[in-house]
Every structure is written in structure tokens, then in C-alpha cells.
Design a protein around this motif. Sequence first.
Motif, mmCIF file in Angstrom:
data_model
loop_
_atom_site.group_PDB
_atom_site.id
_atom_site.type_symbol
_atom_site.label_atom_id
_atom_site.label_comp_id
_atom_site.label_asym_id
_atom_site.label_seq_id
_atom_site.Cartn_x
_atom_site.Cartn_y
_atom_site.Cartn_z
ATOM 1 N N UNK A 191 -2.308 -7.363 -9.261
ATOM 2 C CA UNK A 191 -3.723 -7.023 -9.159
ATOM 3 C C UNK A 191 -3.907 -5.787 -8.281
ATOM 4 N N UNK A 192 -4.670 -4.826 -8.770
ATOM 5 C CA UNK A 192 -4.987 -3.624 -8.004
ATOM 6 C C UNK A 192 -6.165 -3.928 -7.077
ATOM 7 N N UNK A 196 0.841 -1.194 0.000
ATOM 8 C CA UNK A 196 0.000 0.000 0.000
ATOM 9 C C UNK A 196 0.872 1.239 0.000
ATOM 10 N N UNK A 197 0.577 2.160 -0.907
ATOM 11 C CA UNK A 197 1.224 3.460 -0.939
ATOM 12 C C UNK A 197 0.130 4.501 -1.097
ATOM 13 N N UNK A 253 -2.810 -14.694 -5.052
ATOM 14 C CA UNK A 253 -3.609 -14.961 -3.862
ATOM 15 C C UNK A 253 -5.059 -15.187 -4.219
ATOM 16 N N UNK A 254 -5.910 -15.137 -3.214
ATOM 17 C CA UNK A 254 -7.345 -15.363 -3.399
ATOM 18 C C UNK A 254 -8.103 -14.342 -2.556
ATOM 19 N N UNK A 255 -9.138 -13.754 -3.140
ATOM 20 C CA UNK A 255 -9.973 -12.789 -2.435
ATOM 21 C C UNK A 255 -11.285 -13.464 -2.041
ATOM 22 N N UNK A 256 -11.544 -13.480 -0.736
ATOM 23 C CA UNK A 256 -12.772 -14.066 -0.203
ATOM 24 C C UNK A 256 -13.708 -12.942 0.228
ATOM 25 N N UNK A 313 -1.778 -2.888 -3.951
ATOM 26 C CA UNK A 313 -1.505 -3.848 -5.011
ATOM 27 C C UNK A 313 -0.997 -5.147 -4.422
ATOM 28 N N UNK A 314 -1.432 -6.263 -5.007
ATOM 29 C CA UNK A 314 -0.875 -7.569 -4.672
ATOM 30 C C UNK A 314 0.300 -7.821 -5.594
#
Length: 244
Positions: A225-226, A195-196, A209-212, A201-202
Motif C-alpha cells: 500500500x502506498x 520511505x525513500x 496493517x491498519x490506518x487510524x 510504502x507499507x
Amino acid sequence: MELLLLSNSTAYGRTYLDHAMDPISEILNGTKKVLFVPFALADHDGYTAQAADAFSPLGVTVTGAHVGDSIDLTREAEAIFVGGGNSFRLLKELHARGLTRIIRDHVRGGVPYIGSSAGTNMACPTLRTTNDMPIVEPPTFDALGLVPFQINPHYVEHSPDSTHMGETRSKRLTEFLEENDVPVVALREGTWLRQSSDRLKLDGSSTGGVLFRRGSAPEPARRNTDLSELLEAQVRFDQRDTYS
């Protein structure tokens, strides 16, 4: 805020933090002094020495938060690195030393924060998506709340060849979302969140990764990925900030 949240501190076949030296150098941006928070492991001196060795090629001096007055050291820190280990032990010690709000305010004021594993868990609102055994009992599960979502480091998928019949990591995170309506970013080994300011961003390993999210199927999140949309809840989260 300037955050670097690593899934892990040691990648297979590499030395401690070696896989993440580029983003570490970037977030430090010339800073030559780092306060290391070693409380996730029992051997504070040995752990601090390991961190100092890793940062030395960057010309960075590392001081352990256990050496002297932890509060004064934190207030004076130019950058903060919270190492991995047991998240329950780490959070208990942060609360016992009165460091949670001081770290949070210092980082929100612009001091770079680096976390790995348990240190990454600390950046979340709560401890509840850690993988660790509760070897001690912190006074609360409330963590630093630097981001308004949860993170699950060291994320692994169930192997179709496995005969293990217990809960998978995905199942455990689904159970979390049955009780809590907050996104969870699951980070595979070798990945991190950067984070900036208001951008998130990943990055890292191509495994991503995976977003739940509650009520949705897990979404793959690839490298680069943003995920800045996850920060949109930060203002609302800060407004209900009740942490000590």
C-alpha cells in the motif's frame, strides 16, 4: 530520507532480523558500517553483539553507540539502526546523551535509518503510541520526528474467542485520536514502512496493517500500500519543530 521502520525484529520461527534482511540490504545500498543504538535494553554489549551477528552475512560491521563518545559516533555514522526494547528507556537515554537532534539532522541529511519496534517508535513525533510500560521517565515524550505521523508496532486485533474485557489495541488508539489529530499506522508483526525520498510504502507480511484517523473508521492497509500522502504534513511539521 531513507527510512526502514520495522514492526518487530524477530518473526515467529526465525532468527533475529532474518525476515527483514532484504529491505535492510536495500536501504544500506552497499554501506558496510552501521551504528547500532542499543539503549532500549539494559545489556548494551550483548545487544550490540546480537545485531552484529545479524548484519555479518551482509558484510556489514556494527558499532554500538555506547562504545566511546555517542555524539561523535553518531555524527560519523554511515547508517543508523535503533533497536527495540523499552521505548521509555530508549528515549530517556537519547535525550540524556544529547542524541535526538543529531540523529534527526543526520538522517534528514541522507543517512539511512533503520528502526525496529521501539526504534520505530522513535521515528514518530512522540512516544505516545508505544505499547511499552513506562519503567523510566524521559524528560519529554518528544521523539525524533522523522515522520509526521504516529506508528503502533506489534499491532494485534481482539480475538472474538477471548474473554479478556480490558481495552483492545484498537480502543487505545481510538482514545489517542480523541486527544490528538494525527494519523496512526498500526503495523502487524512482520510488516514495515519503507520511505525513500517522498515515497512511503507499507510492505512485509501479507497481514499488512491498519490506518487510524480521527473521525474515521480504521482502514485496512495491505502489503504494498502506498502511504505517501501521510508525508504531506512533513513540511508543516518541520516548521513547528521545537525539539532539542
